[in-house]
Enzyme design. Structure first.
Site, PDB file in Angstrom:
ATOM      1  N   HIS A  13      -8.893  32.002  38.216  1.00  0.00           N
ATOM      2  CA  HIS A  13      -8.288  32.969  38.657  1.00  0.00           C
ATOM      3  C   HIS A  13      -7.309  33.715  37.816  1.00  0.00           C
ATOM      4  CE1 HIS A  13      -5.518  34.740  41.871  1.00  0.00           C
ATOM      5  NE2 HIS A  13      -6.693  34.736  42.593  1.00  0.00           N
ATOM      6  N   ILE A  66      -3.461  35.048  37.145  1.00  0.00           N
ATOM      7  CA  ILE A  66      -2.416  35.350  37.776  1.00  0.00           C
ATOM      8  C   ILE A  66      -2.518  33.974  38.985  1.00  0.00           C
ATOM      9  CG2 ILE A  66      -1.776  36.778  39.873  1.00  0.00           C
ATOM     10  CD1 ILE A  66      -3.544  39.015  38.408  1.00  0.00           C
ATOM     11  N   GLY A 114      -1.850  33.784  45.492  1.00  0.00           N
ATOM     12  CA  GLY A 114      -0.755  34.049  46.442  1.00  0.00           C
ATOM     13  C   GLY A 114      -0.664  32.627  47.205  1.00  0.00           C
ATOM     14  N   VAL A 115      -1.760  32.070  47.508  1.00  0.00           N
ATOM     15  CA  VAL A 115      -2.004  31.241  48.508  1.00  0.00           C
ATOM     16  C   VAL A 115      -0.930  29.815  47.916  1.00  0.00           C
ATOM     17  CG1 VAL A 115      -4.008  30.057  47.651  1.00  0.00           C
ATOM     18  CG2 VAL A 115      -3.453  29.626  49.945  1.00  0.00           C
ATOM     19  N   GLU A 143       2.303  27.988  49.512  1.00  0.00           N
ATOM     20  CA  GLU A 143       2.220  26.454  49.664  1.00  0.00           C
ATOM     21  C   GLU A 143       3.474  25.920  48.817  1.00  0.00           C
ATOM     22  OE1 GLU A 143       0.636  24.158  51.391  1.00  0.00           O
ATOM     23  OE2 GLU A 143       1.447  22.383  50.542  1.00  0.00           O
TER      24      GLU A 143
END
Length: 149
Positions: free
Chosen positions: A52, A58, A61-62, A66
């Protein structure tokens, strides 16, 4: 700012463990205003950067969401220690979020949580993640707490 809760204290509270533990330290707790500030150091060694994205890493976003949820549990534990010490089950209810800037290896992610409503079986918080004092994510998070039977 020195940590007031280190990784050992955090691991004693959160049900998540490495490699799914996304809070490195707690920097500040303000119980009267129901606020907590936590830190996540983002390093190239984090496993998700392998895919990623190769050549343009980067932070997913998850993972940021979290981390904000884990910081919310730490706020709950600070405000409701009599419940948290019994290690209840925490579950995420609803998240509304805005992603404003990418987070990259080498960044220090500051997680700020403000409890809007903290009950014995649920919490509603406003959360934001910052890098270099710039907001990178804003979120409203609802979570639930179920006592262990």
């Amino acid at each position: 700012m020195p940590a007031i809760w280190d990784i050992n204290k955090i691991q004693s509270i959160l049900p998540q463990k490495y490699p799914f533990l996304f809070v490195d330290s707690v920097l500040e707790i303000n119980a009267p205003s129901r606020e907590i500030t936590c830190l996540k150091n983002v390093t190239m060694n984090d496993y998700f950067f392998q895919g990623h994205f190769p050549g343009n890493p980067i932070l997913p976003g998850v993972v940021i969401i979290e981390a904000l949820a884990q910081a919310s549990i730490l706020l709950f534990a600070a405000l409701k220690p009599e419940i948290a010490e019994k290690h209840p089950t925490y579950f995420l209810g609803r998240v509304e979020s805005k992603f404003l800037k990418p987070v990259r290896p080498g960044d220090q992610l500051i997680l700020k949580i403000k409890g809007e409503k903290i009950l014995g079986n649920a919490g509603i918080v406003k959360a934001c993640a910052l890098v270099d004092n710039e907001t990178v994510v804003e979120a409203n998070i609802v979570f639930g707490i179920k006592p262990k039977e």
